[in-house]
Design an enzyme around this catalytic site. Structure first.
Site, PDB file in Angstrom:
ATOM      1  N   CYS A   2      29.281 116.046  23.020  1.00  0.00           N
ATOM      2  CA  CYS A   2      30.306 116.776  22.575  1.00  0.00           C
ATOM      3  C   CYS A   2      30.269 117.781  21.593  1.00  0.00           C
ATOM      4  O   CYS A   2      29.417 117.714  20.735  1.00  0.00           O
ATOM      5  CB  CYS A   2      31.682 115.851  22.129  1.00  0.00           C
ATOM      6  SG  CYS A   2      31.982 114.614  23.184  1.00  0.00           S
ATOM      7  N   ARG A  27      26.049 120.276  24.722  1.00  0.00           N
ATOM      8  CA  ARG A  27      26.143 118.938  24.326  1.00  0.00           C
ATOM      9  C   ARG A  27      27.032 118.252  25.421  1.00  0.00           C
ATOM     10  O   ARG A  27      27.171 117.102  24.952  1.00  0.00           O
ATOM     11  CB  ARG A  27      27.007 119.390  22.970  1.00  0.00           C
ATOM     12  CG  ARG A  27      26.252 119.817  21.777  1.00  0.00           C
ATOM     13  CD  ARG A  27      26.872 120.166  20.608  1.00  0.00           C
ATOM     14  NE  ARG A  27      26.897 118.691  19.910  1.00  0.00           N
ATOM     15  CZ  ARG A  27      26.022 118.389  19.204  1.00  0.00           C
ATOM     16  NH1 ARG A  27      24.992 119.103  18.866  1.00  0.00           N
ATOM     17  NH2 ARG A  27      26.197 117.213  18.382  1.00  0.00           N
ATOM     18  N   TRP A  75      31.542 115.428  26.574  1.00  0.00           N
ATOM     19  CA  TRP A  75      30.654 114.687  27.247  1.00  0.00           C
ATOM     20  C   TRP A  75      31.400 113.012  27.297  1.00  0.00           C
ATOM     21  O   TRP A  75      31.248 112.413  26.265  1.00  0.00           O
ATOM     22  CB  TRP A  75      29.188 114.462  26.653  1.00  0.00           C
ATOM     23  CG  TRP A  75      28.378 113.640  27.571  1.00  0.00           C
ATOM     24  CD1 TRP A  75      27.747 114.224  28.610  1.00  0.00           C
ATOM     25  CD2 TRP A  75      28.103 112.293  27.504  1.00  0.00           C
ATOM     26  NE1 TRP A  75      26.769 113.092  29.236  1.00  0.00           N
ATOM     27  CE2 TRP A  75      27.098 111.831  28.387  1.00  0.00           C
ATOM     28  CE3 TRP A  75      28.372 111.090  26.615  1.00  0.00           C
ATOM     29  CZ2 TRP A  75      26.460 110.711  28.555  1.00  0.00           C
ATOM     30  CZ3 TRP A  75      28.036 110.032  26.832  1.00  0.00           C
ATOM     31  CH2 TRP A  75      27.179 109.714  27.708  1.00  0.00           C
ATOM     32  N   ASN A 101      33.481 113.921  17.901  1.00  0.00           N
ATOM     33  CA  ASN A 101      32.195 113.698  18.422  1.00  0.00           C
ATOM     34  C   ASN A 101      31.633 112.394  17.769  1.00  0.00           C
ATOM     35  O   ASN A 101      31.699 112.280  16.664  1.00  0.00           O
ATOM     36  CB  ASN A 101      31.192 114.916  18.152  1.00  0.00           C
ATOM     37  CG  ASN A 101      29.723 114.392  18.472  1.00  0.00           C
ATOM     38  OD1 ASN A 101      29.582 113.821  19.779  1.00  0.00           O
ATOM     39  ND2 ASN A 101      28.732 115.136  17.793  1.00  0.00           N
ATOM     40  N   GLY A 102      31.292 111.440  18.719  1.00  0.00           N
ATOM     41  CA  GLY A 102      30.972 110.118  18.351  1.00  0.00           C
ATOM     42  C   GLY A 102      31.694 109.278  19.042  1.00  0.00           C
ATOM     43  O   GLY A 102      32.323 109.367  20.001  1.00  0.00           O
ATOM     44  N   GLU A 487       6.714 111.789  32.716  1.00  0.00           N
ATOM     45  CA  GLU A 487       7.581 113.084  32.421  1.00  0.00           C
ATOM     46  C   GLU A 487       8.018 113.644  33.778  1.00  0.00           C
ATOM     47  O   GLU A 487       9.214 114.202  33.894  1.00  0.00           O
ATOM     48  CB  GLU A 487       6.688 113.859  31.448  1.00  0.00           C
ATOM     49  CG  GLU A 487       7.530 115.357  31.099  1.00  0.00           C
ATOM     50  CD  GLU A 487       8.850 115.049  30.540  1.00  0.00           C
ATOM     51  OE1 GLU A 487       9.296 114.026  30.134  1.00  0.00           O
ATOM     52  OE2 GLU A 487       9.528 116.147  30.363  1.00  0.00           O
ATOM     53  N   LYS A 491      11.699 114.436  34.957  1.00  0.00           N
ATOM     54  CA  LYS A 491      12.351 115.948  35.178  1.00  0.00           C
ATOM     55  C   LYS A 491      12.856 115.817  36.651  1.00  0.00           C
ATOM     56  O   LYS A 491      14.048 116.364  36.901  1.00  0.00           O
ATOM     57  CB  LYS A 491      11.381 116.826  35.285  1.00  0.00           C
ATOM     58  CG  LYS A 491      10.626 117.135  33.939  1.00  0.00           C
ATOM     59  CD  LYS A 491      11.469 118.029  33.104  1.00  0.00           C
ATOM     60  CE  LYS A 491      12.296 117.134  32.300  1.00  0.00           C
ATOM     61  NZ  LYS A 491      12.169 116.525  31.028  1.00  0.00           N
ATOM     62  N   GLU A 494      16.439 113.734  36.626  1.00  0.00           N
ATOM     63  CA  GLU A 494      17.460 114.605  36.108  1.00  0.00           C
ATOM     64  C   GLU A 494      18.176 115.632  36.604  1.00  0.00           C
ATOM     65  O   GLU A 494      19.426 115.865  36.653  1.00  0.00           O
ATOM     66  CB  GLU A 494      16.804 115.136  34.555  1.00  0.00           C
ATOM     67  CG  GLU A 494      16.521 114.054  33.564  1.00  0.00           C
ATOM     68  CD  GLU A 494      16.082 115.023  32.451  1.00  0.00           C
ATOM     69  OE1 GLU A 494      15.004 115.674  32.222  1.00  0.00           O
ATOM     70  OE2 GLU A 494      16.760 114.882  31.265  1.00  0.00           O
ATOM     71  N   HIS A 510      -0.463  96.921  42.174  1.00  0.00           N
ATOM     72  CA  HIS A 510       0.243  95.632  41.705  1.00  0.00           C
ATOM     73  C   HIS A 510       1.653  95.723  41.937  1.00  0.00           C
ATOM     74  O   HIS A 510       2.469  94.966  41.407  1.00  0.00           O
ATOM     75  CB  HIS A 510      -0.126  95.546  40.200  1.00  0.00           C
ATOM     76  CG  HIS A 510      -1.401  95.421  39.587  1.00  0.00           C
ATOM     77  ND1 HIS A 510      -2.009  94.184  39.890  1.00  0.00           N
ATOM     78  CD2 HIS A 510      -2.152  96.260  39.282  1.00  0.00           C
ATOM     79  CE1 HIS A 510      -3.462  94.430  39.249  1.00  0.00           C
ATOM     80  NE2 HIS A 510      -3.517  95.475  39.181  1.00  0.00           N
ATOM     81  N   LYS A 609      22.582 117.606  26.499  1.00  0.00           N
ATOM     82  CA  LYS A 609      21.441 117.851  25.804  1.00  0.00           C
ATOM     83  C   LYS A 609      21.186 117.118  24.675  1.00  0.00           C
ATOM     84  O   LYS A 609      20.128 116.780  24.278  1.00  0.00           O
ATOM     85  CB  LYS A 609      21.449 119.396  25.626  1.00  0.00           C
ATOM     86  CG  LYS A 609      20.219 120.016  24.932  1.00  0.00           C
ATOM     87  CD  LYS A 609      19.135 120.221  26.037  1.00  0.00           C
ATOM     88  CE  LYS A 609      17.736 120.632  25.256  1.00  0.00           C
ATOM     89  NZ  LYS A 609      16.710 120.158  26.197  1.00  0.00           N
TER      90      LYS A 609
HETATM   91  O1  M6R Z   1      16.648 115.907  21.223  1.00  0.00           O
HETATM   92  P1  M6R Z   1      15.660 114.624  21.730  1.00  0.00           P
HETATM   93  O2  M6R Z   1      14.241 114.983  21.798  1.00  0.00           O
HETATM   94  O3  M6R Z   1      15.775 113.459  20.639  1.00  0.00           O
HETATM   95  O4  M6R Z   1      16.211 114.035  22.971  1.00  0.00           O
HETATM   96  C1  M6R Z   1      15.772 112.814  23.581  1.00  0.00           C
HETATM   97  C2  M6R Z   1      16.233 112.756  25.145  1.00  0.00           C
HETATM   98  O5  M6R Z   1      17.578 112.718  25.020  1.00  0.00           O
HETATM   99  C3  M6R Z   1      15.605 113.856  25.847  1.00  0.00           C
HETATM  100  O6  M6R Z   1      14.491 114.063  25.970  1.00  0.00           O
HETATM  101  C4  M6R Z   1      16.172 113.859  27.414  1.00  0.00           C
HETATM  102  O7  M6R Z   1      15.383 112.567  27.883  1.00  0.00           O
HETATM  103  C5  M6R Z   1      15.894 114.955  27.928  1.00  0.00           C
HETATM  104  N1  M6R Z   1      17.050 115.285  28.984  1.00  0.00           N
HETATM  105  C6  M6R Z   1      14.788 114.919  28.849  1.00  0.00           C
HETATM  106  O8  M6R Z   1      14.565 116.130  29.763  1.00  0.00           O
END
Ligand code: M6R
Length: 614
Positions: A2, A27, A75, A101-102, A487, A491, A494, A510, A609
C-alpha cells in the site's frame, strides 16, 4: 504494501496525489483512491478497482479541486480488491477520511464494539474500524483532532502508517506511524506525506521521517508539529534528500524488469566504485574500517532476509564461511522473529533487503538488537527504515528497482557480500594473497562479463517461446549455484505463474526425479562448479528419463553442451562470483516466458514490491 500520499498547500492537490501514487504503485496496485477537501471542508472521495490509471479514468469528469487531499494505492489484506474496499475510508459521520498502510490486528474486536454502538460498516477492511473508532471518540469527547487520534491509536494493536483529513479542520493534514514507513516533506507553505520519499522529492529536498508512535500535524499557518501518543513534543531532524528521485522511466525497454536486468553491469560498477581498487587489487568497505574490531570478533554471522534477499543471503553464508572461516547461518526473517532464537551479544546479524522496509526483516532486527547483537544492513533504498536502525552497513547503489521481480538488487546484494567477505577475510588473515588478488581482479571484470551474458537476450527470447507450454520447471545447482537455482525458480513463479522449484542438484535423486518426463524442463547451472563431474551425472540421469535440459555452462564447455537440449554459455570467473553471471540468463528466461504468456511482468498478480505487513 500500500502506498500513501498526502498534500496540503497552495497547489491543486489532485495531480500531486495521483503523480505520487504512480511512483508508489510498486507497493500495491489492486485499487486506488483519493479524498480531496475544499477550503470549507467539503470532502470528495473517488475510488476505483485497478491501477492509478483506472482511478484517473474514473475521476476524469469529476470535480477534483482542492488544496488538501490524501490518496492510496492498495495491496489487499482484508477484503477483496474492489472500489468498496479501496481507501480512503470515510467515517460514518462523514467527518474523517483516512488512508492506511499496515494491519489493524484487533479490528474484529473494534468493529464488533462499534457495530454494537450503531456504526454500519461499508467495507470489509481493517482500516475502516480505525476511522470509525476515530469518529466515535471525536463524537464522545469533543477533543481536538490530535487528542482524538492519540486516544484511538492507543487502542489499536498492529502496524500502521495513516494519513487523515478532518472536515472540521480543512487547513490541516494529519499523519501517524507505527511499524510502517511514512515521510513528511516540507516545502514553502506546503506539506507532503508519502510512504517513501520518491513522490516528495519532486517538490522539496527537506524530509522528516516519522518514528514509531509519532503523530504529525501540519498546517500552512502553524507549520509541522510532531507529538507522541502521550502528547509529548518530539524533536525531529530534517533530512536533505536528492531532488527528483521518483519517476524512473523505462528508457526504451518494454518493461522495467528488462531495463533493470540490463542495468546490472552499471549497477555492479556503481556498487564497487570507491570500494574495489583494481590498481592495487584491494577491496575496502568503509563500514568494515569503522567497525573492524566488532566484525572481526564476531562469534557467528546470522543473515536474516526474505525472498530474493534470502537467496543472496545463502550465497553470503558460503562466502563468509569459506573465505573468512566465520560460522554463518541464514534464516528467513519471518521464522527468526518467532523462533526464540539463541542470539549472543558477540553475534553479527546481517539484514539484507532491497526495499529496507520489509516488515519481517525489520522485526528480526529489533529482536536481535534487544539481545545485543551487532546489526549490519545491506540495503538498496537509501534512507529507508533498515539503514536507519542498523549499527553499520553498505548500500548496494543499484538505483530504484521498480519491477516487482527483483533482479539488479540481487546481484548488487551478492556483490556487497563478496566485498564484505573479501575485506573481512583479508583483515582476519583467512585468505592468501594470491587468492585475494585473483578474486578482486575477477570481481572488477564482472560488469564486462555481464554485458556479454546480456547479448544472449535474443536467443533466450526465442528459447522462451518453446517453453510456454510448461506447467512445471525444475532448477538445479550445487554450492554457490544452489541459491541461483532457487532464485531462477522464484523469478519464473512470480511473473509467469508457472510452478517451479529449485533444488541442490544432488537432492534430485531423493525425490524430485520422480517428476521427470519428456515434458519437464530442467534448468541446471553447471558453470564454474568444482563438482562439474557430479553435475554431469545429474544431466545424464535427467536425459535418461527424457527430461529437457537447459544447461548454464562456462564458455567452451564441450561435455554437457553435447548432452543438454539447450546450453547458455557464460564467461569463466571465480566460482564464488559465478552467481553474478549465471543468474542473468535465468532472469531473462523468466522474463521472456512471462512476456510470451502475456503476463503483466512488472506488476504480477497478488504481489507487491515492498512487503510492509507480516
Ligand atoms: O525488499 P526486500 O529485499 O526485503 O524484499 C524481500 C522479498 O519480498 C523480495 O525479494 C521478493 O521475494 C521479490 N518479489 C523477489 O523477486
Amino acid at each position: 504494501m500500500c502506498g500513501i500520499v498526502g498534500y496540503l498547500g497552495y497547489r491543486d492537490a489532485y495531480p500531486v496525489l495521483t503523480d505520487g501514487l504512480k511512483q508508489l504503485e510498486y507497493r500495491g496496485y489492486d485499487s486506488a483512491g483519493v479524498a480531496l477537501s475544499d477550503d470549507r471542508g467539503n470532502l470528495r472521495v473517488y475510488k476505483e478497482k485497478g491501477k492509478v490509471a483506472d482511478l484517473e479514468n474514473y475521476a476524469a469528469d469529476k470535480d477534483k479541486s482542492g488544496h488538501l487531499g490524501i490518496a492510496h494505492t492498495r495491496w489487499a489484506t482484508h477484503g477483496e480488491p474492489c472500489a468498496r474496499n479501496a481507501h480512503p475510508h470515510v467515517s460514518a459521520s462523514g467527518r474523517f477520511a483516512i488512508v492506511h498502510n499496515g494491519i489493524i490486528e484487533n479490528y474484529p474486536v473494534l468493529r464488533t464494539n462499534l457495530e454494537a454502538k450503531g456504526y454500519v460498516f461499508q467495507s470489509s477492511t481493517d482500516t475502516e474500524a480505525l476511522v470509525q473508532l476515530i469518529d466515535y471518540i471525536a463524537a464522545q469527547t469533543a477533543s481536538d483532532t490530535v487528542s482524538v487520534l492519540q486516544t484511538a491509536l492507543k487502542m489499536v494493536v498492529g502496524a500502521y502508517a495513516v494519513a487523515l483529513i478532518d472536515r472540521n479542520s480543512p487547513d490541516r493534514l494529519y499523519a501517524a506511524r507505527k511499524s510502517s514507513p511514512l515521510a513528511v516533506g516540507i516545502g514553502e507553505s506546503e506539506f507532503f506525506i508519502a510512504s517513501d520519499m520518491n513522490p516528495i522529492s519532486c517538490y522539496t529536498d527537506k524530509v522528516v521521517y516519522l518514528e514509531d508512535g509519532e503523530i504529525a500535524e501540519m498546517s500552512c499557518a502553524g507549520g509541522l508539529r510532531i507529538v507522541n501518543l502521550d502528547n509529548a513534543e518530539c524533536s525531529h531532524e530534517i533530512h536533505k534528500v536528492p531532488k527528483n528521485l521518483g519517476m524512473v522511466q523505462k528508457g526504451g525497454f518494454e518493461h522495467f524488469m528488462l531495463k533493470e536486468i540490463f542495468e546490472q553491469p552499471d549497477c555492479i560498477r556503481d556498487c564497487m566504485r570507491g570500494r574495489v581498487n583494481p590498481g592495487d587489487k584491494t577491496v575496502t568497505l568503509s563500514s568494515v574500517r569503522e567497525f573492524r574490531d566488532r566484525l572481526l570478533s564476531a562469534g557467528r554471522f546470522i543473515i536474516v532476509a526474505c525472498g530474493t534477499s534470502w537467496h543472496a543471503g545463502l550465497i553470503g553464508k558460503q562466502l563468509l564461511e569459506s573465505l573468512c572461516r566465520i560460522p554463518a547461518e541464514v534464516v528467513y526473517a519471518s521464522e527468526f522473529r518467532y523462533s526464540n532464537p539463541v542470539i549472543h551479544d558477540t553475534d553479527v546479524v546481517v539484514a539484507i533487503s532491497q526495499s529496507g522496509e520489509t516488515a519481517d526483516t525489520l522485526a528480526a532486527i529489533e529482536l536481535a538488537k534487544q539481545k545485543g547483537a551487532f546489526i549490519y544492513g545491506i540495503c538498496n533504498a537509501v534512507g529507508s527504515s533498515i539503514p536507519r536502525i542498523t549499527d553499520a552497513g553498505s548500500y548496494i547503489h543499484a538505483g530504484p528497482e521498480i519491477g516487482v521481480a527483483s533482479t539488479k538488487a540481487f546481484t548488487g546484494q551478492v556483490a556487497v557480500l563478496v566485498m564484505l567477505a573479501l575485506d573481512l577475510a583479508r583483515e582476519k588473515g583467512t585468505i592468501d594473497d594470491i587468492c585475494y588478488a585473483r578474486t578482486v581482479e575477477a570481481l572488477d571484470s564482472i560488469p564486462d562479463k555481464m554485458k556479454s551474458v546480456l547479448k544472449e537476450n535474443g536467443r533466450i527470447a526465442s528459447l522462451a517461446k518453446i517453453f510456454t507450454y510448461a506447467r512445471n520447471f525444475i532448477y538445479l545447482g550445487r554450492g554457490y549455484s544452489y541459491p541461483v537455482a532457487l532464485e531462477g525458480a522464484l523469478k519464473l513463479k512470480e511473473i509467469s505463474y508457472i510452478h517451479a522449484e529449485g533444488y541442490p542438484a544432488a537432492e534430485m535423486k531423493h525425490g524430485p526425479i520422480a517428476l521427470i518426463d519428456d515434458e519437464m524442463p530442467v534448468v541446471i547451472i553447471a558453470a564454474g562448479n568444482a563438482l562439474y563431474d557430479k553435475i554431469l551425472n545429474n544431466v545424464q540421469e535427467i536425459k535418461a528419463r527424457k527430461g529437457r535440459v537447459i544447461a548454464i555452462v562456462t564458455e567452451g564447455d564441450d561435455v554437457i553442451s553435447k548432452i543438454a537440449d539447450t546450453v547458455i554459455e557464460i564467461p569463466q570467473t571465480e566460482e564464488c562470483l559465478t552467481p553474478l553471471l549465471s543468474v542473468i540468463p535465468l532472469q531473462m528466461l523468466a522474463y521472456h516466458i512471462a512476456v510470451c504468456k502475456g503476463k503483466d511482468v512488472d506488476r504480477p498478480r497478488n504481489l507487491a514490491k515492498s512487503v510492509t505487513v507480516e
